[in-house]
Design an enzyme around this catalytic site. Structure first.
Site, short mmCIF file in Angstrom:
data_model
loop_
_atom_site.label_atom_id
_atom_site.label_comp_id
_atom_site.label_asym_id
_atom_site.label_seq_id
_atom_site.Cartn_x
_atom_site.Cartn_y
_atom_site.Cartn_z
N GLY A 54 0.79 -1.22 0.00
CA GLY A 54 0.00 0.00 0.00
C GLY A 54 0.82 1.27 0.00
O GLY A 54 0.27 2.36 0.01
N CYS A 55 2.14 1.15 -0.01
CA CYS A 55 3.01 2.33 -0.04
C CYS A 55 3.40 2.64 -1.49
O CYS A 55 3.58 1.73 -2.29
CB CYS A 55 4.27 2.09 0.78
SG CYS A 55 3.95 1.89 2.54
N ALA A 56 3.53 3.92 -1.78
CA ALA A 56 3.93 4.34 -3.12
C ALA A 56 5.36 3.87 -3.42
O ALA A 56 5.68 3.54 -4.55
CB ALA A 56 3.85 5.86 -3.24
N ALA A 57 6.18 3.86 -2.41
CA ALA A 57 7.58 3.43 -2.53
C ALA A 57 7.73 2.08 -1.86
O ALA A 57 6.82 1.58 -1.22
CB ALA A 57 8.48 4.45 -1.85
#
Length: 141
Positions: A54-57
């Site tokens: 769920g993290c962009a990175a």
């Protein structure tokens, strides 16, 4: 990253730090600086199982226990995400599971104004990091 005092004491210190910064550019720069202070994450902790979905990175969050206290280690390939997870480690690492679970992270992060300063995707990632820490605390409780 273990803090002395209570989780609320650490939050109060962070609020003081954020309040003296004049604008969101300075606040984001402060968060990025927190990330620069993280100890390097060992390659053995850079496992798929430690990635926070769920993290962009890419964000890795590893945990351990020292008696009744949970410890966290983390890293990211993004300066902002690394800073966000470093801020969470300041709040959570070295705390007993019951304190972690009793702490209202949403209210704390809102008080810092952090979610509003981030893009929606990065704010979602921050929430995913909190969720992962809470999962670890639930498993340890």
């Amino acid at each position: 990253m273990t803090e002395s005092g209570t989780i609320d004491d650490t939050l109060a210190e962070l609020i003081e730090d954020f309040d003296v910064l004049e604008d969101w550019e300075q606040r984001i720069a402060y968060v990025i600086d927190l990330g620069k202070e993280l100890a390097p994450l060992p390659e053995t902790d850079r496992l798929e199982a430690n990635k926070v979905p769920g993290c962009a990175a890419q964000v890795w969050l590893a945990s351990g226990q020292d008696g009744d206290r949970l410890t966290f280690r983390a890293d990211s390939d993004s300066a902002i995400s690394k800073g966000n997870v470093a801020l969470l480690l300041k709040l959570y690492s070295g705390r007993p599971a019951d304190q972690i679970l009793a702490f209202d992270a949403k209210a704390a992060l809102d008080r810092l104004g952090l979610p509003q300063a981030l893009t929606r995707q990065r704010a979602n990632g921050l929430n995913a990091m909190v969720g992962r820490i809470r999962q670890e605390a639930l498993a340890a409780a």
